[in-house]
Enzyme design. Structure first.
Site, PDB file in Angstrom:
ATOM      1  N   GLU A   1     -20.566  -4.734   8.723  1.00 38.65           N
ATOM      2  CA  GLU A   1     -21.431  -3.478   9.585  1.00 38.65           C
ATOM      3  C   GLU A   1     -22.631  -4.476   9.998  1.00 38.65           C
ATOM      4  OE1 GLU A   1     -20.025  -3.022   6.611  1.00 38.65           O
ATOM      5  OE2 GLU A   1     -18.974  -1.066   7.006  1.00 38.65           O
TER       6      GLU A   1
ATOM      7  N   LYS B   1       0.913  -1.190  -0.134  1.00 37.35           N
ATOM      8  CA  LYS B   1       0.121   0.010  -0.229  1.00 37.35           C
ATOM      9  C   LYS B   1       0.901   1.241   0.011  1.00 37.35           C
ATOM     10  CE  LYS B   1      -4.372   1.388   2.062  1.00 37.35           C
ATOM     11  NZ  LYS B   1      -5.374   0.910   2.937  1.00 37.35           N
TER      12      LYS B   1
ATOM     13  N   ARG C   1     -26.037  -0.830   5.187  1.00 37.89           N
ATOM     14  CA  ARG C   1     -25.841  -2.337   5.086  1.00 37.89           C
ATOM     15  C   ARG C   1     -26.428  -3.158   6.359  1.00 37.89           C
ATOM     16  NH1 ARG C   1     -20.904  -3.921   2.359  1.00 37.89           N
ATOM     17  NH2 ARG C   1     -21.450  -3.486   0.160  1.00 37.89           N
TER      18      ARG C   1
HETATM   19  C1  LIG Z   1     -19.310  -1.468   3.431  1.00 43.96           C
HETATM   20  C2  LIG Z   1     -18.160  -0.431   3.715  1.00 43.96           C
HETATM   21  N1  LIG Z   1     -17.680  -0.225   4.676  1.00 43.96           N
HETATM   22  C3  LIG Z   1     -16.475   0.489   4.999  1.00 43.96           C
HETATM   23  C4  LIG Z   1     -15.960   1.237   4.034  1.00 43.96           C
HETATM   24  C5  LIG Z   1     -14.679   1.883   4.154  1.00 43.96           C
HETATM   25  N2  LIG Z   1     -13.539   1.532   3.584  1.00 43.96           N
HETATM   26  C6  LIG Z   1     -13.127   1.924   2.269  1.00 43.96           C
HETATM   27  S1  LIG Z   1     -11.559   1.282   2.011  1.00 43.96           S
HETATM   28  C7  LIG Z   1     -11.785   0.350   3.534  1.00 43.96           C
HETATM   29  C8  LIG Z   1     -10.496  -0.709   3.688  1.00 43.96           C
HETATM   30  C9  LIG Z   1     -10.312  -1.543   2.401  1.00 43.96           C
HETATM   31  O1  LIG Z   1      -9.351  -2.215   2.460  1.00 43.96           O
HETATM   32  P1  LIG Z   1      -8.688  -3.153   1.270  1.00 43.96           P
HETATM   33  O2  LIG Z   1      -9.939  -3.826   0.724  1.00 43.96           O
HETATM   34  O3  LIG Z   1      -7.717  -4.018   1.991  1.00 43.96           O
HETATM   35  O4  LIG Z   1      -8.087  -1.933   0.502  1.00 43.96           O
HETATM   36  P2  LIG Z   1      -6.677  -1.121   0.444  1.00 43.96           P
HETATM   37  O5  LIG Z   1      -7.394   0.138   0.935  1.00 43.96           O
HETATM   38  O6  LIG Z   1      -5.956  -1.952   1.514  1.00 43.96           O
HETATM   39  O7  LIG Z   1      -6.342  -1.286  -1.010  1.00 43.96           O
HETATM   40  C10 LIG Z   1     -12.752   0.634   4.194  1.00 43.96           C
HETATM   41  C11 LIG Z   1     -13.010   0.037   5.457  1.00 43.96           C
HETATM   42  C12 LIG Z   1     -16.441   1.104   2.610  1.00 43.96           C
HETATM   43  N3  LIG Z   1     -15.847   1.571   1.635  1.00 43.96           N
HETATM   44  N4  LIG Z   1     -17.575   0.191   2.458  1.00 43.96           N
HETATM   45 MG   LIG Z   2      -5.707  -3.927   1.706  1.00 45.42          MG
END
Ligand SMILES: Cc1ncc(C[n+]2csc(CCOP(=O)(O)OP(=O)(O)O)c2C)c(N)n1
Ligand SMILES: [Mg+2]
Ligand SMILES: CC(=O)[C@@H](O)[C@H](O)COP(=O)(O)O
Length: 617
Positions: A361, A277, A389
């Site tokens: 959620e 990342k 959700r």
């Molecule tokens: C239903 C929902 N809950 C929370 C989020 C907030 N959110 C956006 S990105 C993320 C983390 C995602 O992690 P990952 O899939 O590993 O992607 P990375 O940022 O590491 O590339 C979260 C919790 C969201 N977009 N959708």
């Molecule tokens: Mg990730």
């Protein structure tokens, strides 16, 4: 001339030699860093996905082939490489590019995103539609390791494994989420696996074994254990996927080879890719949390521009920590957003009473209900939009059982640059119809602190909703008393018109009353405080003075606060004009521009009042 200057589409990309691709990746990263330093955005996730994106668009033929991004916050390279390079500087600005894939923005954006864990289900949908309509195209879902913790992802996986459709799920794992060695060996296995040789070896071994032993026998179980150690990804294999990886996700040439081989495979495949990342920008590599969603920053140093003012999030966080210090029944739950919700501070103070359940959620809410059922006081902090959700969990597990769970809905109302997938535009509407639930919205930071105390002392299911960003800078009184549930507060009297406001636009209503005063119009202003239970008494007391009412809320008008006022006043001959969000998805953009456009301003409230008084539309 830059290589990127020659690339305006995946077709152009394919004309490059594979040796040019690492240099292209560098230029794409530079473009992202430079542009996002001015617009803000999801920097670290997008930087980590640059190499994978180039390999994807080199190996596949979008938009005929469907590439579906999960959350989509990692798709900046995808946008740059699919004809939007020149517009990239408009990212997240009003009228500019969305920060997430959007079908209406480009044919290359096969499926919209913003909320997590949707890509596998959507990809399966495309695959089924393709086969039913006898079409020919590849389907790829790109999902992060965090998003894979969402239950919806597993619903998609298990159905995809059952239907056995040809599709690819790429697990973009940028935190070593599955603790396996990454590097030449796994990459080599992956090449062999997709090249067909290794897969045959594995199948021969498994076939021989299964001829003599059922996998249920001790020997069979041993073989399965060996298979897990030798062939990672059993979890996915058991769900009907062919698992490949983990492979290093920044070696573009290698990924292209693997993707090309995978295209020859039948059935659902999961490719596990390890990325970093923030790759390619040291400040983001060192601090991926800070650069996950970043405002403007100095690209040269990584220094971010400090936002001024104390945010509602901080007020909530500080208030909760103070209350929890005196009540060890208070526990806190987040769905993978400790920093965003402010629960990171609670976690430091009360690690044993803090729970981050991942992007889950629905589970968060029912998990909180279980804790409440056994006497704890859970505070479930989830953004308004993501709480959508868990609507059934709120209804079925909390409200119906009258359990004392407190829902802290941050980012309620407009959020600005994240746009339609993230505006907390509907929580009044989706909470209002739930029996037993108390719903409140603070007019300022001090009232947020008081409402949290009120909610925790009520012993009832409560939701409090508050906006993204800083308030008006109102001092928080830590010894404030709790509020009388269901009672509004009259801020000013007036005989000409009554402005009923709730939440962060009480201050806007007060400003409007000052404008009206200059026109010799006396406006009463009421801080309604509670959407439920609703203070009908205060409305009728105002009706005795005027029959002109203006309602103000930063929520959809449909099912919102204004509708409650209209239903209370129906049949009284009162004129009610409501200001709030229209029946459409509100676009992305600077929040001041959006509030101006949708009339959430003192000027528009005043004008609406004047029109009501003069009987104009
Ligand atoms: C239903 C929902 N809950 C929370 C989020 C907030 N959110 C956006 S990105 C993320 C983390 C995602 O992690 P990952 O899939 O590993 O992607 P990375 O940022 O590491 O590339 C979260 C919790 C969201 N977009 N959708
Ligand atoms: Mg990730
Ligand atoms: C991509 C995503 O869903 C989150 O990163 C979200 O953008 C965070 O929003 P805030 O910036 O309001 O915390």
């Amino acid at each position: 001339m830059k290589i990127l200057d020659k690339v305006n589409s995946p077709e152009d990309l394919k004309k490059l030699t594979k040796d040019e691709l690492p240099a292209l990746a560098k230029e794409v990263r530079e473009e992202i860093i430079s542009s996002v330093s001015k617009t803000g955005g999801h920097l670290a996730s997008s930087l980590g996905a640059v190499d994978l994106t180039i390999a994807l668009h080199y190996a596949y033929n979008a938009p005929k082939d469907k590439i579906i991004w999960d959350v989509g916050h990692q798709a900046y390279a995808h946008k740059i490489l699919t004809g939007r390079k020149d517009k990239f500087k408009t990212l997240r600005t009003h009228g500019g590019l969305s920060g997430f894939p959007k079908r209406s923005e480009s044919p290359y954006d096969a499926f919209g995103a913003g909320h997590s864990s949707t890509s596998i289900s959507a990809a399966l949908g495309f695959a089924v539609a393709r086969d039913l309509q006898k079409e020919k195209f590849e389907v790829v879902s790109v999902i992060g390791d965090g998003s894979m913790t969402g239950g919806l992802a597993f619903e998609g996986l298990q159905n995809a494994g059952h239907l056995k459709k040809d599709m690819l799920v790429i697990l973009n794992d940028n935190q070593m989420f599955i603790s396996q060695k990454v590097g030449a060996v796994a990459g080599y296995f992956a090449k062999l696996l997709t090249g067909g040789k290794f897969k045959k070896v594995e199948e021969k071994v498994m076939k021989t074994v299964s001829r003599f032993h059922s996998f249920g026998s001790p020997f069979g179980k041993l073989i399965k254990r060996v298979k897990v150690m030798l062939f990672p990804g059993m979890l996915f294999e058991e769900m009907g996927f062919t698992y490949i990886g983990p492979v290093q996700g920044h070696n573009i040439d290698n990924i292209i080879t693997i993707l090309t081989n995978i295209k020859t495979m039948k059935g659902p495949v999961l490719l596990h890719v390890i990325t970093k990342k923030g790759k390619g920008y040291e400040p983001a590599e060192e601090n991926p949390e800070k650069f996950h969603g970043v405002g403007k920053f100095d690209a040269a140093t990584g220094k971010t521009v400090k936002s001024n003012g104390v945010t509602y999030t901080k007020v909530f966080s500080d208030a909760l920590v103070k209350l929890a210090a005196y009540d060890n029944k208070i526990v806190a739950v987040t769905a993978a957003m400790p920093e965003g919700t402010g629960l990171d501070k609670f976690a430091k103070s009360f690690p044993k009473r803090y729970f981050d359940v991942g992007i889950a959620e629905e589970h968060a809410v029912t998990f909180a209900a279980g804790m409440a059922a056994d006497g704890l006081k859970p505070v479930c902090a989830i953004y308004s939009t993501f709480m959508q959700r868990a609507l059934d969990n709120i209804i079925h597990d909390v409200a119906l059982q009258n359990l004392p769970v407190v829902f802290a809905l941050d980012r309620a109302g407009l959020v600005g640059e994240d746009g339609g997938t993230h505006h907390g535009a509907f929580d009044f509407s989706y909470l209002k119809f739930i029996p037993n639930l108390i719903v409140m919205a603070p007019s300022d930071e001090d009232e947020l602190s008081r409402m949290l105390k009120t909610a925790l002392q009520s012993g009832k299911p409560c939701a409090l909703r508050y906006p993204r960003g800083a308030g008006a800078g109102v001092e928080v009184n830590n010894n404030a008393t709790v509020l009388r549930i269901g009672k509004a507060k009259v801020l000013s009297e007036g005989k000409d018109v009554c402005i009923l406001a709730i939440g962060n636009h009480v201050s806007t209503a007060l400003a409007a009353s000052k404008i009206l005063k200059e026109k010799n119009i006396e406006a009463a202003v009421i801080n309604m405080r509670f959407l439920k239970p609703f203070d009908e008494e205060v409305i009728f007391s105002m009706l005795a003075k005027t029959n002109k009412f203006i309602t103000v809320e930063e929520n959809a008008l449909s099912g919102g606060f204004g509708e409650s006022v209209k239903s209370v006043l129906s049949g009284t001959g009162a004129i009610v004009k409501s200001i709030g969000l229209p029946d459409k998805f509100i676009e992305h953009g600077n929040i001041r521009i959006l509030r101006e456009k949708y009339g959430l301003t003192p000027e528009n409230i005043a004008e609406t009042a004047v029109n009501a008084i003069h009987g104009k539309k």
